[in-house]
Design a protein around this motif. Structure first.
Motif, PDB file in Angstrom:
ATOM      1  N   VAL A 223      -6.483  12.801 -55.721  1.00 46.04           N
ATOM      2  CA  VAL A 223      -6.548  12.170 -57.042  1.00 46.04           C
ATOM      3  C   VAL A 223      -8.008  11.950 -57.466  1.00 46.04           C
ATOM      4  O   VAL A 223      -8.391  12.204 -58.610  1.00 46.04           O
ATOM      5  N   ARG A 224      -8.798  11.524 -56.496  1.00 51.84           N
ATOM      6  CA  ARG A 224     -10.207  11.264 -56.807  1.00 51.84           C
ATOM      7  C   ARG A 224     -10.928  12.538 -57.216  1.00 51.84           C
ATOM      8  O   ARG A 224     -11.739  12.558 -58.148  1.00 51.84           O
ATOM      9  N   LEU A 225     -10.633  13.646 -56.522  1.00 51.64           N
ATOM     10  CA  LEU A 225     -11.270  14.927 -56.847  1.00 51.64           C
ATOM     11  C   LEU A 225     -10.808  15.464 -58.193  1.00 51.64           C
ATOM     12  O   LEU A 225     -11.590  16.021 -58.963  1.00 51.64           O
ATOM     13  N   ILE A 226      -9.500  15.281 -58.495  1.00 49.91           N
ATOM     14  CA  ILE A 226      -8.994  15.740 -59.799  1.00 49.91           C
ATOM     15  C   ILE A 226      -9.626  14.928 -60.925  1.00 49.91           C
ATOM     16  O   ILE A 226     -10.055  15.469 -61.943  1.00 49.91           O
ATOM     17  N   GLU A 227      -9.696  13.591 -60.720  1.00 47.45           N
ATOM     18  CA  GLU A 227     -10.302  12.733 -61.756  1.00 47.45           C
ATOM     19  C   GLU A 227     -11.780  13.047 -61.918  1.00 47.45           C
ATOM     20  O   GLU A 227     -12.331  12.960 -63.002  1.00 47.45           O
ATOM     21  N   GLY A 228     -12.424  13.426 -60.844  1.00 48.54           N
ATOM     22  CA  GLY A 228     -13.854  13.709 -60.897  1.00 48.54           C
ATOM     23  C   GLY A 228     -14.193  14.866 -61.800  1.00 48.54           C
ATOM     24  O   GLY A 228     -15.328  14.979 -62.265  1.00 48.54           O
ATOM     25  N   ARG A 229     -13.227  15.746 -62.053  1.00 45.07           N
ATOM     26  CA  ARG A 229     -13.498  16.890 -62.924  1.00 45.07           C
ATOM     27  C   ARG A 229     -13.795  16.449 -64.352  1.00 45.07           C
ATOM     28  O   ARG A 229     -14.528  17.091 -65.075  1.00 45.07           O
TER      29      ARG A 229
ATOM     30  N   GLN B 296     -15.235   5.105 -48.852  1.00 47.51           N
ATOM     31  CA  GLN B 296     -14.132   4.463 -48.131  1.00 47.51           C
ATOM     32  C   GLN B 296     -13.098   5.491 -47.683  1.00 47.51           C
ATOM     33  O   GLN B 296     -12.577   5.426 -46.548  1.00 47.51           O
ATOM     34  N   LEU B 297     -12.804   6.449 -48.583  1.00 48.63           N
ATOM     35  CA  LEU B 297     -11.870   7.518 -48.208  1.00 48.63           C
ATOM     36  C   LEU B 297     -12.410   8.338 -47.043  1.00 48.63           C
ATOM     37  O   LEU B 297     -11.666   8.707 -46.114  1.00 48.63           O
ATOM     38  N   ASP B 298     -13.721   8.631 -47.068  1.00 48.19           N
ATOM     39  CA  ASP B 298     -14.332   9.394 -45.973  1.00 48.19           C
ATOM     40  C   ASP B 298     -14.249   8.624 -44.663  1.00 48.19           C
ATOM     41  O   ASP B 298     -13.965   9.194 -43.599  1.00 48.19           O
ATOM     42  N   PHE B 299     -14.465   7.307 -44.741  1.00 46.74           N
ATOM     43  CA  PHE B 299     -14.393   6.487 -43.536  1.00 46.74           C
ATOM     44  C   PHE B 299     -12.972   6.444 -42.981  1.00 46.74           C
ATOM     45  O   PHE B 299     -12.762   6.565 -41.761  1.00 46.74           O
TER      46      PHE B 299
ATOM     47  N   ASP C 175       3.817   6.177 -38.666  1.00 47.68           N
ATOM     48  CA  ASP C 175       2.823   5.334 -39.352  1.00 47.68           C
ATOM     49  C   ASP C 175       1.496   6.064 -39.527  1.00 47.68           C
ATOM     50  O   ASP C 175       0.852   5.974 -40.573  1.00 47.68           O
ATOM     51  N   ALA C 176       1.085   6.864 -38.487  1.00 48.90           N
ATOM     52  CA  ALA C 176      -0.163   7.617 -38.603  1.00 48.90           C
ATOM     53  C   ALA C 176      -0.019   8.733 -39.629  1.00 48.90           C
ATOM     54  O   ALA C 176      -0.954   9.015 -40.395  1.00 48.90           O
ATOM     55  N   ALA C 177       1.161   9.369 -39.670  1.00 49.37           N
ATOM     56  CA  ALA C 177       1.378  10.421 -40.659  1.00 49.37           C
ATOM     57  C   ALA C 177       1.341   9.848 -42.076  1.00 49.37           C
ATOM     58  O   ALA C 177       0.823  10.485 -43.007  1.00 49.37           O
ATOM     59  N   GLU C 178       1.906   8.658 -42.212  1.00 48.92           N
ATOM     60  CA  GLU C 178       1.878   8.015 -43.537  1.00 48.92           C
ATOM     61  C   GLU C 178       0.451   7.682 -43.954  1.00 48.92           C
ATOM     62  O   GLU C 178       0.056   7.883 -45.105  1.00 48.92           O
TER      63      GLU C 178
ATOM     64  N   GLY D  47      -1.249  10.923 -45.032  1.00 47.15           N
ATOM     65  CA  GLY D  47      -0.780  11.346 -46.334  1.00 47.15           C
ATOM     66  C   GLY D  47      -1.388  10.516 -47.454  1.00 47.15           C
ATOM     67  O   GLY D  47      -1.739  11.049 -48.523  1.00 47.15           O
ATOM     68  N   THR D  48      -1.532   9.215 -47.215  1.00 48.68           N
ATOM     69  CA  THR D  48      -2.112   8.343 -48.227  1.00 48.68           C
ATOM     70  C   THR D  48      -3.570   8.683 -48.485  1.00 48.68           C
ATOM     71  O   THR D  48      -4.025   8.759 -49.639  1.00 48.68           O
ATOM     72  N   VAL D  49      -4.327   8.925 -47.396  1.00 46.21           N
ATOM     73  CA  VAL D  49      -5.742   9.273 -47.542  1.00 46.21           C
ATOM     74  C   VAL D  49      -5.879  10.591 -48.286  1.00 46.21           C
ATOM     75  O   VAL D  49      -6.716  10.740 -49.186  1.00 46.21           O
ATOM     76  N   ALA D  50      -5.028  11.570 -47.934  1.00 46.87           N
ATOM     77  CA  ALA D  50      -5.101  12.872 -48.594  1.00 46.87           C
ATOM     78  C   ALA D  50      -4.756  12.770 -50.077  1.00 46.87           C
ATOM     79  O   ALA D  50      -5.406  13.396 -50.931  1.00 46.87           O
ATOM     80  N   ALA D  51      -3.746  11.964 -50.396  1.00 46.34           N
ATOM     81  CA  ALA D  51      -3.348  11.810 -51.792  1.00 46.34           C
ATOM     82  C   ALA D  51      -4.452  11.124 -52.600  1.00 46.34           C
ATOM     83  O   ALA D  51      -4.770  11.536 -53.727  1.00 46.34           O
TER      84      ALA D  51
END
Length: 516
Positions: free
Chosen positions: A368-374, A330-333, A354-357, A360-364
């Motif tokens: 988080v997902r990558l950090i948790e994946g560790r 979903q994040l990739d999409f 709105d697009a910048a927000e 930023g949300t997708v990046a955050a």
């Protein structure tokens, strides 16, 4: 006493019992018991039974024995019709031979019958009724007609103890009709009139009994046998479509049929219980099917869930699970959609607020997902993706130590959790809660990687746990068990060789139980 006289004695004893109502229709005649009562052998009793069977008073069935012949309603009808004819004729033939003393006795008996009306006893009334008519027909000069009358009365005593027990209101009219018959005889009326009056007197009783039977036929209780058929029809529907709708339909049918049975309580009496029980068969099969189907669905669901969870055992140390994969997809999409909008010019650069927000949300979320994946190991994925483990098992593994376990150790740990939670051990009133905590330990002298695994279980006593659980934990590592009032804690020492690839085959001697 000769054999013939013994047979006649047995015949008279049984015939008398049938005539006086001691041996009612359907009564089983035990030859040995009758022989003991008469102090004779069984042979003359058997001969008497055969004689009575020939007369139609006794029936004999294989594996049942001899019993008094059952009453047939048509037999009562035919006997009463015959008796009306022959008794009327016998009374008319007796009339010229009756003296004033005969008529006085008849009136005395009839008066005694009238006195019984206030405290009515059908059996006593019938005895007096026979005594009254006997006074009038016993002087019949035709012995053949008189014999037919006697046979008719004997047959009546066997068929019905008293017709007046069914139609007590008929007794008062019968007494009045007796006065009329005596008056006609006393007045030396025409014999034909006497005969017809006596015949109408007998047929009036027959008509009253037939009318009573007809009224009872309309009130004959009916049992709701359709309930069982309704339950049988709804059973496959319950198995395929679920039990809720069929159960409601079956309950509605059962209520209707039970209400019908209750409405007939006046006619059915105690049979209303049978009617309600039969009505319940519209629901009972559905309940059974519902329980069986629900149990089968739970069994299949658990097996599917276990298969799903076991698929995480062979993953690498930090591989994502199915739900995590869905989140990453979903994040990739979302990121691809945003980049496509910018590249196509639908979103201008610099990005609007709105697009910048959104970016930023997708990046955050991705960060988080990558950090948790560790540290998001197979164990956390298995617990999260299981419908049974999720919510009852919590995992505290800050550095992802569970990912170091070999495949056999993972299988053992997963099976232990499954036996603790999914099987719901006997005696566990509250849901079982399990908390897993992994902590690394330093062991420089060993070439193995070591960490401690603590399994804290609450909601079930140690003695209630499936014994296979301890074998499963033993395959993870050496362990000790500390019991508490609300559960127990299992401390496991996990060792994995440096050369062992995470998720691969176990190292030699890596997991030995130190006892449970």
């Amino acid at each position: 006493m000769t054999a013939e006289s013994k047979s006649q004695l047995a015949y008279g004893f049984i015939r008398q019992g049938i005539d006086d109502g001691r041996f009612v229709p359907g009564y089983r005649l035990v030859l040995g018991q009758i022989a003991r009562e008469l102090d004779v052998s069984v042979v003359p009793v058997r001969e008497a039974i055969r004689r009575l069977e020939a007369e139609g008073l006794v029936t004999f069935e294989r594996n049942v024995g001899a019993q008094v012949a059952l009453i047939k309603e048509t037999e009562y009808l035919h006997t009463m019709q015959t008796l009306a004819i022959v008794e009327g004729a016998a009374t008319a033939l007796s009339a010229p031979h009756l003296t004033p003393d005969h008529l006085r006795r008849a009136r005395e008996v009839n008066e005694r019958m009238r006195r019984t009306l206030d405290d009515f006893d059908p059996h006593r009334f019938t005895e007096l009724n026979l005594e009254f008519h006997a006074v009038l027909f016993e002087e019949c000069p035709n012995p053949h007609v008189l014999d037919l009358v006697h046979r008719g009365w004997n047959r009546m005593r066997m068929l019905r103890d008293s017709s007046f027990s069914f139609v007590p209101g008929r007794a008062r009219d019968s007494v009045a009709e007796h006065d009329r018959i005596v008056d006609l005889i006393e007045q030396a009326a025409d014999p034909v009139e006497i005969e017809l009056t006596a015949r109408r007197h007998r047929t009036a009783t027959l008509d009253a009994v037939l009318a009573y039977q007809a009224s009872r036929a309309h009130q004959t209780p009916t049992h709701p046998t359709a309930a069982a058929a309704a339950g049988a029809v709804l059973m496959p529907v319950a198995a395929i479509r679920g039990t809720r709708v069929p159960l409601i339909a079956g309950a509605a049918i059962a209520v209707v049929l039970a209400a019908e049975a209750l409405v007939q309580i006046g006619a059915s009496g105690r049979d209303v219980v049978t009617g309600i029980a039969v009505a319940a068969t519209a629901v009972f099969p559905l309940v059974i099917v519902g329980l069986a189907t629900d149990g089968f669905r739970r069994l299949v669901g658990r097996e599917l869930d276990l298969s799903l969870v076991q698929s995480t055992v062979a993953t690498s140390r930090s591989a994502v699970g199915m739900r995590a994969s869905e989140e990453l997809a979903q994040l990739d999409f979302d990121a691809e959609t945003l980049l496509d909008d910018v590249g196509s010019g639908r979103i201008a650069i610099p990005l609007p607020d709105d697009a910048a927000e959104r970016a930023g949300t997708v990046a955050a979320r991705l960060r988080v997902r990558l950090i948790e994946g560790r540290t998001d190991t197979w164990l956390r994925h298995a617990v999260t993706e299981s419908a049974y483990l999720n919510g009852q098992v919590t995992v505290d593994d800050p550095v992802g130590s569970a990912g170091l376990l070999t495949q056999s150790q993972r299988d053992g740990l997963l099976l232990a959790l499954w036996l603790l939670v999914a099987e719901h051990p006997k005696g566990a009133n509250a849901p079982v809660r399990v908390h897993l905590a992994c902590r690394e330990t330093s062991d420089d002298a060993s070439s193995d990687v070591a960490f401690d695994l603590s399994i804290d279980v609450s909601g079930v006593a140690r003695r209630r746990v499936d014994p296979a659980t301890w074998d499963a934990i033993g395959s993870v590592g050496e362990h000790n068990v500390v019991t508490r009032t609300d559960g127990f804690t299992v401390d496991v020492s996990c060792r994995v060789a440096h050369s062992t690839r995470p998720g691969g085959p176990p190292a030699r001697g890596a997991a030995r139980s130190r006892g449970s």
